[in-house]
Design an enzyme around this catalytic site. Structure first.
Site, PDB file in Angstrom:
ATOM      1  CB  CYS A   1      35.764  46.639  39.419  1.00 22.28           C
ATOM      2  SG  CYS A   1      34.971  45.889  37.988  1.00 22.28           S
TER       3      CYS A   1
ATOM      4  CB  CYS B   1      35.443  58.759  23.922  1.00 15.27           C
ATOM      5  SG  CYS B   1      34.114  57.821  24.699  1.00 15.27           S
TER       6      CYS B   1
ATOM      7  CG  ASP C   1      40.033  34.326  32.995  1.00 12.38           C
ATOM      8  OD1 ASP C   1      40.365  35.527  32.992  1.00 12.38           O
ATOM      9  OD2 ASP C   1      39.323  33.835  33.886  1.00 12.38           O
TER      10      ASP C   1
ATOM     11  CB  CYS D   1      34.135  53.480  29.832  1.00 14.73           C
ATOM     12  SG  CYS D   1      35.763  54.148  29.436  1.00 14.73           S
TER      13      CYS D   1
HETATM   14  C1  B12 Z   1      42.065  40.063  37.190  1.00 13.10           C
HETATM   15  C2  B12 Z   1      41.058  40.186  36.071  1.00 13.10           C
HETATM   16  C3  B12 Z   1      39.936  40.966  36.305  1.00 13.10           C
HETATM   17  C4  B12 Z   1      39.810  41.890  37.512  1.00 13.10           C
HETATM   18  C5  B12 Z   1      40.683  43.151  37.263  1.00 13.10           C
HETATM   19  C6  B12 Z   1      40.409  43.787  35.891  1.00 13.10           C
HETATM   20  C7  B12 Z   1      41.507  44.697  35.374  1.00 13.10           C
HETATM   21  N1  B12 Z   1      41.121  45.695  34.614  1.00 13.10           N
HETATM   22  O1  B12 Z   1      42.672  44.499  35.665  1.00 13.10           O
HETATM   23  C8  B12 Z   1      38.275  42.113  37.576  1.00 13.10           C
HETATM   24  C9  B12 Z   1      37.668  41.044  38.484  1.00 13.10           C
HETATM   25  C10 B12 Z   1      37.841  43.489  38.086  1.00 13.10           C
HETATM   26  C11 B12 Z   1      37.902  41.832  36.132  1.00 13.10           C
HETATM   27  C12 B12 Z   1      36.773  42.353  35.524  1.00 13.10           C
HETATM   28  C13 B12 Z   1      36.412  42.076  34.210  1.00 13.10           C
HETATM   29  N2  B12 Z   1      36.981  41.178  33.391  1.00 13.10           N
HETATM   30 CO1  B12 Z   1      38.658  40.291  33.772  1.00 13.10          CO
HETATM   31  N3  B12 Z   1      40.360  39.490  33.927  1.00 13.10           N
HETATM   32  C14 B12 Z   1      41.272  39.521  34.847  1.00 13.10           C
HETATM   33  C15 B12 Z   1      42.517  38.716  34.416  1.00 13.10           C
HETATM   34  C16 B12 Z   1      42.455  37.332  35.089  1.00 13.10           C
HETATM   35  C17 B12 Z   1      43.851  39.400  34.711  1.00 13.10           C
HETATM   36  C18 B12 Z   1      43.900  40.891  34.294  1.00 13.10           C
HETATM   37  C19 B12 Z   1      45.119  41.582  34.830  1.00 13.10           C
HETATM   38  O2  B12 Z   1      46.217  41.058  34.749  1.00 13.10           O
HETATM   39  N4  B12 Z   1      44.949  42.783  35.424  1.00 13.10           N
HETATM   40  C20 B12 Z   1      46.031  43.584  35.910  1.00 13.10           C
HETATM   41  C21 B12 Z   1      46.152  44.801  34.998  1.00 13.10           C
HETATM   42  C22 B12 Z   1      47.253  45.766  35.460  1.00 13.10           C
HETATM   43  O3  B12 Z   1      46.554  44.261  33.767  1.00 13.10           O
HETATM   44  P1  B12 Z   1      45.781  44.593  32.403  1.00 13.10           P
HETATM   45  O4  B12 Z   1      44.337  44.728  32.669  1.00 13.10           O
HETATM   46  O5  B12 Z   1      46.215  43.635  31.376  1.00 13.10           O
HETATM   47  O6  B12 Z   1      46.369  46.056  32.246  1.00 13.10           O
HETATM   48  C23 B12 Z   1      47.321  46.431  31.311  1.00 13.10           C
HETATM   49  C24 B12 Z   1      46.937  47.751  30.771  1.00 13.10           C
HETATM   50  O7  B12 Z   1      46.347  48.482  31.825  1.00 13.10           O
HETATM   51  C25 B12 Z   1      48.251  48.259  30.304  1.00 13.10           C
HETATM   52  N5  B12 Z   1      48.358  49.685  30.514  1.00 13.10           N
HETATM   53  C26 B12 Z   1      48.606  50.300  31.662  1.00 13.10           C
HETATM   54  N6  B12 Z   1      48.655  51.626  31.445  1.00 13.10           N
HETATM   55  C27 B12 Z   1      48.419  51.837  30.123  1.00 13.10           C
HETATM   56  C28 B12 Z   1      48.341  53.017  29.401  1.00 13.10           C
HETATM   57  C29 B12 Z   1      48.072  52.945  28.038  1.00 13.10           C
HETATM   58  C30 B12 Z   1      48.021  54.201  27.263  1.00 13.10           C
HETATM   59  C31 B12 Z   1      47.849  51.694  27.430  1.00 13.10           C
HETATM   60  C32 B12 Z   1      47.558  51.651  25.993  1.00 13.10           C
HETATM   61  C33 B12 Z   1      47.928  50.508  28.184  1.00 13.10           C
HETATM   62  C34 B12 Z   1      48.219  50.603  29.526  1.00 13.10           C
HETATM   63  O8  B12 Z   1      49.281  47.575  30.972  1.00 13.10           O
HETATM   64  C35 B12 Z   1      48.708  46.691  31.900  1.00 13.10           C
HETATM   65  C36 B12 Z   1      49.575  45.483  32.028  1.00 13.10           C
HETATM   66  O9  B12 Z   1      49.513  44.719  30.805  1.00 13.10           O
HETATM   67  C37 B12 Z   1      42.286  38.625  32.845  1.00 13.10           C
HETATM   68  C38 B12 Z   1      42.834  37.359  32.186  1.00 13.10           C
HETATM   69  C39 B12 Z   1      44.329  37.399  32.019  1.00 13.10           C
HETATM   70  N7  B12 Z   1      45.002  36.323  32.386  1.00 13.10           N
HETATM   71  O10 B12 Z   1      44.873  38.402  31.534  1.00 13.10           O
HETATM   72  C40 B12 Z   1      40.748  38.735  32.716  1.00 13.10           C
HETATM   73  C41 B12 Z   1      40.175  39.523  31.526  1.00 13.10           C
HETATM   74  C42 B12 Z   1      40.965  40.795  31.408  1.00 13.10           C
HETATM   75  N8  B12 Z   1      38.820  39.845  31.972  1.00 13.10           N
HETATM   76  C43 B12 Z   1      37.947  39.820  31.029  1.00 13.10           C
HETATM   77  C44 B12 Z   1      36.584  40.206  31.182  1.00 13.10           C
HETATM   78  C45 B12 Z   1      35.613  39.788  30.089  1.00 13.10           C
HETATM   79  C46 B12 Z   1      36.185  40.958  32.305  1.00 13.10           C
HETATM   80  C47 B12 Z   1      34.840  41.690  32.495  1.00 13.10           C
HETATM   81  C48 B12 Z   1      34.270  42.312  31.247  1.00 13.10           C
HETATM   82  C49 B12 Z   1      33.816  40.706  33.132  1.00 13.10           C
HETATM   83  C50 B12 Z   1      32.503  41.351  33.553  1.00 13.10           C
HETATM   84  N9  B12 Z   1      31.629  41.731  32.645  1.00 13.10           N
HETATM   85  O11 B12 Z   1      32.226  41.479  34.725  1.00 13.10           O
HETATM   86  C51 B12 Z   1      35.237  42.758  33.557  1.00 13.10           C
HETATM   87  C52 B12 Z   1      35.736  44.051  32.870  1.00 13.10           C
HETATM   88  C53 B12 Z   1      36.163  45.109  33.857  1.00 13.10           C
HETATM   89  C54 B12 Z   1      37.204  46.035  33.262  1.00 13.10           C
HETATM   90  N10 B12 Z   1      36.805  47.241  32.891  1.00 13.10           N
HETATM   91  O12 B12 Z   1      38.366  45.624  33.134  1.00 13.10           O
HETATM   92  C55 B12 Z   1      38.572  39.473  29.696  1.00 13.10           C
HETATM   93  C56 B12 Z   1      38.741  40.766  28.893  1.00 13.10           C
HETATM   94  C57 B12 Z   1      38.521  40.642  27.401  1.00 13.10           C
HETATM   95  C58 B12 Z   1      38.744  41.968  26.720  1.00 13.10           C
HETATM   96  N11 B12 Z   1      38.146  42.137  25.571  1.00 13.10           N
HETATM   97  O13 B12 Z   1      39.430  42.836  27.225  1.00 13.10           O
HETATM   98  C59 B12 Z   1      39.933  38.800  30.142  1.00 13.10           C
HETATM   99  C60 B12 Z   1      41.095  39.010  29.192  1.00 13.10           C
HETATM  100  C61 B12 Z   1      39.644  37.284  30.311  1.00 13.10           C
HETATM  101  C62 B12 Z   1      39.571  36.550  28.965  1.00 13.10           C
HETATM  102  N12 B12 Z   1      40.422  35.562  28.762  1.00 13.10           N
HETATM  103  O14 B12 Z   1      38.778  36.849  28.106  1.00 13.10           O
HETATM  104  N13 B12 Z   1      38.829  41.070  35.504  1.00 13.10           N
HETATM  105  S1  SF4 Z   2      36.836  52.531  26.033  1.00 15.26           S
HETATM  106 FE1  SF4 Z   2      35.817  54.216  27.093  1.00 15.26          FE
HETATM  107  S2  SF4 Z   2      36.883  56.062  26.410  1.00 15.26           S
HETATM  108 FE2  SF4 Z   2      37.397  54.420  24.965  1.00 15.26          FE
HETATM  109  S3  SF4 Z   2      35.887  54.660  23.334  1.00 15.26           S
HETATM  110 FE3  SF4 Z   2      35.059  53.127  24.765  1.00 15.26          FE
HETATM  111  S4  SF4 Z   2      33.778  54.335  26.176  1.00 15.26           S
HETATM  112 FE4  SF4 Z   2      35.075  55.791  25.077  1.00 15.26          FE
HETATM  113  S1  SF4 Z   3      32.071  48.501  37.993  1.00 22.10           S
HETATM  114 FE1  SF4 Z   3      33.738  47.521  36.822  1.00 22.10          FE
HETATM  115  S2  SF4 Z   3      32.746  46.546  35.058  1.00 22.10           S
HETATM  116 FE2  SF4 Z   3      31.261  48.012  35.965  1.00 22.10          FE
HETATM  117  S3  SF4 Z   3      31.551  49.925  34.847  1.00 22.10           S
HETATM  118 FE3  SF4 Z   3      32.873  50.043  36.629  1.00 22.10          FE
HETATM  119  S4  SF4 Z   3      34.862  49.237  35.921  1.00 22.10           S
HETATM  120 FE4  SF4 Z   3      33.329  48.616  34.406  1.00 22.10          FE
END
Ligand code: B12
Ligand code: SF4
Ligand code: SF4
Length: 373
Positions: A213, A190, A132, A193
């Site tokens: 978020c 789907c 993380d 979400c």
């Molecule tokens: C910053 C962060 C957050 C931020 C931003 C979240 C986000 N979506 O970016 C906030 C505070 C909102 C957050 C929320 C949550 N987080 Co958080 N977070 C992080 C952290 C520290 C960095 C993520 C990051 O770099 N974000 C920037 C985006 C651009 O990067 P990315 O999410 O990896 O996105 C990639 C994809 O989008 C992909 N991509 C882009 N376009 C496309 C298109 C296609 C087709 C595909 C396939 C891919 C793709 O490329 C991007 C770059 O790799 C990580 C830990 C880490 N060091 O990675 C934990 C992490 C992602 N979080 C985690 C968790 C558990 C959560 C929450 C569930 C907590 C909660 N219940 O409140 C929520 C989930 C919200 C959500 N829907 O994401 C877990 C996720 C585990 C998992 N199974 O995915 C992590 C991995 C921590 C861990 N070590 O377990 N989080």
């Molecule tokens: S991540 Fe979202 S779109 Fe994908 S299966 Fe789950 S609910 Fe459906």
């Molecule tokens: S507020 Fe964030 S964690 Fe809650 S449903 Fe929306 S994206 Fe997911």
């Protein structure tokens, strides 16, 4: 499965990790452009560390200069919960935060696993554990290692296991054969979400505006929660699970095996708002939430959230506490949010408090008082 993978799985299993994948230590080239585009839009909000140096976050050498392989591991944190009843008194806690702080639980095990693998694998001598907080794209690494795929909610989803999993990594200085990636786009048509998100935080599939978020608003944001998102928080006092709760892949979630992550080891699924609002100072707050992820926003952040949720769930029993906080709390962030909460719960109490607060030293509190009057 080849012999090296079998050895890694067997050793990882001894440390409690039963989901394991291996990928190369090369930079995550495919993830760099999406990360850059995300940062260019400012979606990271106050989490400036995410946009400071995108190539560095996509490169495991930032963590271990000699890295040749990245082992991605996943740990189940799902526990069942009774259906949430607000009962005009409770705030909801996201599932990942029910037990002990996962960083404290995972990191020591990942470090021990790293040492064990460096001892066991020929040619390996150095290891580094990450979970993380490290500047590394953990989900992109997990996708490359074949653990699963990106869901449209941006979570790492595993075909038969869902997304209630923490991620962690062990980096090693030896080249290992990679495991196969999961290539199919399993979300199909789907969009559950995307439509369920209470604050409409998804700009498009796979792209989250973190500033909207609830997880960001309740945990990472230091300042006031913008007015337009306060009602959207609903009952969520810390984090949010909506976009995972609705995901069909999570229907078959299994109980988490690690005892430290069980709800009895931490705060569990809900918090009594009256208890939170009554926490007098930082020492009382730290004593109540020690060893849990809820320490992160501090007393000022958690009481801010509690005030917003109190109004959202119509916790009228909190009015006397909110009135006291609005008048006397040393923290302007709490005084201002307490005023906003009162305005939705008790007109007279809100007016009384706002009359006093309109000459407050702090401009944010004066602004909130003005909105009430
Ligand atoms: C910053 C962060 C957050 C931020 C931003 C979240 C986000 N979506 O970016 C906030 C505070 C909102 C957050 C929320 C949550 N987080 Co958080 N977070 C992080 C952290 C520290 C960095 C993520 C990051 O770099 N974000 C920037 C985006 C651009 O990067 P990315 O999410 O990896 O996105 C990639 C994809 O989008 C992909 N991509 C882009 N376009 C496309 C298109 C296609 C087709 C595909 C396939 C891919 C793709 O490329 C991007 C770059 O790799 C990580 C830990 C880490 N060091 O990675 C934990 C992490 C992602 N979080 C985690 C968790 C558990 C959560 C929450 C569930 C907590 C909660 N219940 O409140 C929520 C989930 C919200 C959500 N829907 O994401 C877990 C996720 C585990 C998992 N199974 O995915 C992590 C991995 C921590 C861990 N070590 O377990 N989080
Ligand atoms: S991540 Fe979202 S779109 Fe994908 S299966 Fe789950 S609910 Fe459906
Ligand atoms: S507020 Fe964030 S964690 Fe809650 S449903 Fe929306 S994206 Fe997911």
């Amino acid at each position: 499965m080849n012999a090296t993978h079998a050895t890694i799985r067997q050793i990882a299993g001894l440390y409690g990790f039963d989901v394991v994948g291996v990928s190369s230590g090369a930079p995550l080239e495919d993830a760099l452009e999406p990360l850059r585009a995300w940062c260019d839009q400012g979606y990271e909000g106050e989490m400036g560390y995410l946009s400071r140096d995108p190539p560095q976050r996509a490169d495991a050498r930032t963590l271990l200069k000699q890295v040749r392989s990245v082992i991605s591991l996943a740990v189940n944190y799902w526990h069942p919960a009774p259906p949430f009843e607000a009962e005009a008194r409770y705030g909801r806690v996201a599932r990942y935060a029910w037990g002990r702080d996962y960083h404290d639980v995972l990191l020591p095990r990942l470090e021990a696993l790293g040492k064990a693998l460096a001892d066991a694998l020929p040619g390996a001598s150095r290891s580094r554990a990450a979970c993380d907080h490290s500047p590394f794209l953990e989900r992109a690494a997990a996708v490359r290692a074949g653990l699963g795929f990106f869901g449209k909610n941006t979570c790492l989803l595993m075909p038969r296991k869902g997304s209630w999993w923490f991620l962690g990594e062990v980096l090693l200085d030896v080249e290992l054969p990679p495991t196969e990636p999961v290539r199919t786009d399993h979300c199909g048509t789907c969009t559950d979400c995307l439509t369920a998100c209470p604050t409409e935080a998804f700009v498009e599939p796979f792209v989250l505006d973190a500033r909207r978020c609830i997880s960001y608003l309740t945990i990472e944001l230091k300042g006031p929660i913008p007015h337009e998102h306060r009602a959207g928080l609903g009952p969520w006092i810390f984090g949010c699970d909506v976009c995972q709760d609705v995901c069909p892949f999570n229907r078959f979630a299994q109980q988490a095996p690690w005892p430290e992550l069980a709800p009895e080891q931490g705060v569990g699924p809900r918090l009594d708002l009256l208890e939170v609002l009554a926490l007098k100072d930082d020492a009382a707050f730290a004593a109540r939430f020690q060893d849990t992820p809820l320490l992160r926003p501090g007393r000022r952040g958690l009481l801010r959230n509690a005030a917003v949720v109190a109004r959202n769930v119509e916790a009228t029993a909190a009015v006397p506490l909110l009135e006291r906080l609005a008048r006397e709390d040393p923290e302007p962030l709490i005084r201002g949010h307490a005023l906003w909460a009162l305005a939705g719960l008790d007109d007279d109490a809100a007016r009384r408090a706002a009359e006093v607060s309109r000459t407050d030293d702090d401009p944010f509190v004066r602004e909130e008082a003005g909105a009430v009057l």
